[in-house]
Design a protein around this motif. Structure first.
Motif, short mmCIF file in Angstrom:
data_model
loop_
_atom_site.label_atom_id
_atom_site.label_comp_id
_atom_site.label_asym_id
_atom_site.label_seq_id
_atom_site.Cartn_x
_atom_site.Cartn_y
_atom_site.Cartn_z
N PRO A 282 38.72 24.92 42.04
CA PRO A 282 39.43 26.43 41.95
C PRO A 282 38.72 27.62 42.26
CG PRO A 282 38.74 25.38 39.77
CD PRO A 282 38.49 24.20 40.97
N VAL A 283 37.55 27.67 42.31
CA VAL A 283 36.76 28.91 42.86
C VAL A 283 36.28 28.70 44.26
CG1 VAL A 283 34.74 30.29 42.39
CG2 VAL A 283 36.01 29.19 40.58
N ALA A 346 41.83 40.28 44.72
CA ALA A 346 42.39 39.06 44.62
C ALA A 346 42.60 38.77 42.99
CB ALA A 346 41.83 37.89 45.15
N GLY A 347 42.13 39.31 42.29
CA GLY A 347 42.12 39.33 40.64
C GLY A 347 40.90 38.79 40.01
N TRP A 348 39.95 38.68 40.80
CA TRP A 348 38.68 38.03 40.32
C TRP A 348 37.88 39.36 39.61
CZ3 TRP A 348 37.57 33.24 39.62
CH2 TRP A 348 38.15 32.09 40.54
N ARG A 356 32.59 36.94 37.57
CA ARG A 356 33.90 37.09 37.55
C ARG A 356 34.60 36.03 37.06
NH1 ARG A 356 35.32 41.39 41.39
NH2 ARG A 356 33.51 42.11 42.35
N ALA A 357 35.86 36.49 36.72
CA ALA A 357 36.87 35.31 36.09
C ALA A 357 38.26 35.83 36.52
CB ALA A 357 36.72 35.28 34.64
N VAL A 361 39.66 31.38 34.41
CA VAL A 361 38.64 30.55 35.24
C VAL A 361 37.63 31.31 35.66
CG1 VAL A 361 38.20 29.25 37.40
CG2 VAL A 361 40.50 29.16 35.92
N ARG A 362 36.45 30.95 35.25
CA ARG A 362 35.07 31.44 35.53
C ARG A 362 34.70 31.46 37.11
NH1 ARG A 362 30.86 33.46 32.71
NH2 ARG A 362 28.79 33.36 33.39
N ALA A 363 34.27 32.40 37.59
CA ALA A 363 33.87 32.22 39.25
C ALA A 363 32.64 31.38 39.28
CB ALA A 363 33.72 33.68 39.58
#
Length: 534
Positions: A282-283, A346-348, A356-357, A361-363
């Protein structure tokens, strides 16, 4: 870790070794007809059916063609063929005339049946050869007469000469179908080449000159290869005079500068190092994260501080040596601010801890690297440091390849590539083309990101099927343009391979564009059979 500083592990090892070298004394060069070389690669596996020597580097085998050296892209010259193969008008049928009066190391006579049997065995699913997909354009191979063969292809394929470098084995050795990994050829090779394997142990292989070689007996009469996986150990054994040559990481090789009779050699390669970004994660699979990381990495710092200057930035698998097929307009400028803008857009969002998250979801994702490879370790550390500076956390895992392989597609890998760099097709197709439906047909590391891009696929197919050089080059430039819009890797560097050589009075080989493999079958020794005494 500061980006412009060398990684502490690499510097510590190199400096400590430099101290030890200074106390070793200067080894004296020998004046014999033998060479002792140390390599990081395990010995054995000498079976062309399994893909051994696909780039033409095998010393116990000959292919139909061989490479010619020099700067830039190498050319092709006849080997077991008497001349370059002749294609029909659309390059779907290639006919090759063969040498007569050539014998294998077991005394049997070489002829067209051996060529046909070799290629049929590679293509036979029963062989379970990782090389099979690389030869998938071949529909059939036929004996025309004892001294000529005909290859019929499934589609036009201008790069077909690259497929004629692999070694030929006797038909009798592959008469019984079965897994290539279990063949006796792996430890008892039978070829027509300039050397014969005469002894094989886990850490030592001895190759003796083939005095009846059709190309003339080599002047170097014996090659002893030692398996020494640890970089520092190889360097120490080189310093004591035990070895005539070895391959070393750049910073370690540099400790031998100004230490005659030893010299440091650096050969240009199409070998790349980069990080796969698994599409399923997902990252790492987020297009914005992939693009941002390509701008976040400081490739020049890696070249300066990890490669000691022996390398060039890599943005795609295509180095500049490909000329018109290389697109110089495609690059990812080192720009942390731009990387951060891409991630923000992109919203991170950056958290209080600097990571970032997005949507909970954590980056964060994992990158694996081979635990015995110090160069990959240092590049992985630098990549993780660069990623952290823009808010992406990369966990590093040092593992053996057998532990990495089951996780391809789930975690990133610090990879190397460019195993057959003598045409843009063989350099990039397997790396960038969408995963094949039949995953058993190729290497599991092909397209390790498991990323699909239909536009890139179409351009790669166009490029490999056209025979017009200008059209091919244009398609490859477009491949790079399209790839840059949605990168599936972070390509880092193209390496210059570094070697240490002890002068023993030989006129050695000139340079050649080297593939990913950079052991002592390449370097100054890629055509050791042609060496002469000074």
């Amino acid at each position: 870790m500061k980006l412009r500083a060398r990684p502490l592990l690499a510097v510590g090892a190199a400096c400590a070794l430099a101290v030890s070298l200074s106390s070793c004394g200067t080894p004296t060069s020998g004046n014999t007809d033998s060479l002792v070389l140390a390599d990081a690669y395990e010995l054995g596996g000498y079976n062309p059916i399994a893909g051994y020597g696909a780039a033409g580097e095998a010393k116990v085998y000959d292919g139909l063609l061989r490479l010619t050296g020099g700067e830039g892209m190498p050319g092709f010259a006849p080997s077991l063929a008497t001349e370059l193969p002749t294609p029909n008008a659309d390059a779907t049928v290639w006919t090759a005339p063969l040498r007569a009066d050539v014998r294998f190391s077991d005394g049997s006579t070489f002829d067209a049946a051996d060529v046909v049997a070799t290629y049929r065995a590679i293509l036979d699913p029963a062989s379970a050869s990782e090389a099979r997909s690389s030869f998938s354009m071949i529909e059939r191979v036929e004996v025309v007469d004892p001294t000529s063969v005909r290859f019929t292809l499934r589609h036009p394929y201008a790069a077909f000469p690259t497929k004629l470098l692999i070694g030929i084995v006797p038909a009798e050795s592959v008469a019984t179908p079965g897994p290539a990994a279990e063949s006796s050829l792996n430890t008892a090779p039978i070829g027509t080449g300039p050397y014969r394997l005469t002894a094989l142990e886990p850490t030592r292989a001895v190759f003796e000159a083939n005095e009846s070689y059709w190309g003339g007996a080599p002047a170097v009469k014996r090659l002893t290869l030692l398996y020494v996986p640890d970089d520092n150990t190889r360097a120490q054994r080189m310093a004591t005079g035990e070895l005539d040559g070895t391959t070393l990481p750049p910073l370690l090789a540099a400790t031998f500068a100004q230490r005659p009779p030893m010299t440091v050699r650096a050969n240009t390669s199409a070998d790349w190092r980069g990080v796969s970004l698994p599409a399923a994660d997902p990252v790492a699979g987020d297009p914005a994260v992939r693009l941002a990381l390509n701008h976040a990495v400081d490739r020049q710092a890696m070249i300066d501080n990890i490669l000691g200057g022996y390398g060039r930035p890599a943005y795609t698998p295509f180095p500049a040596v490909y000329g018109e097929s290389h697109n110089p307009a495609v690059s990812f400028a080192f720009d942390r601010a731009k990387a951060e803008q891409i991630l923000d857009g992109a919203g991170w969002r950056l958290g209080a801890d600097g990571v970032r998250a997005k949507d909970g979801v954590r980056a964060r994702f994992t990158v694996m690297y081979n635990s015995t490879d110090t160069l990959r370790r240092d590049l992985a550390m630098a990549f993780a440091s660069d990623a952290k500076r823009v808010g992406v956390e990369v966990d590093l895992e040092a593992l053996s390849w057998d532990r990495i392989e089951p996780r391809i597609g789930q975690a990133g890998i610090l990879l190397g590539g460019g195993s057959e760099p003598f045409d843009p097709d063989t350099q990039a197709y397997a790396t960038l083309h969408s995963p094949a439906a039949d995953t058993s047909a190729g290497s599991p590391y092909d397209n390790a990101s498991r990323h699909s891009d239909l536009a890139v696929d179409a351009l790669l197919e166009t490029a490999r099927r056209t025979t017009d050089p200008a059209a091919r080059a244009r398609a490859y430039r477009e491949v790079q343009t399209e790839y840059a819009q949605d990168p599936s890797y972070v390509f880092l560097v193209h390496l210059n391979h570094t070697y240490v050589v002890k002068d023993a009075g030989w006129n050695t080989s000139g340079p050649i564009l080297e593939p990913h493999t950079h052991g002592v079958t390449w370097g100054p020794w890629w055509s050791v059979q042609t060496w002469t005494r000074r």
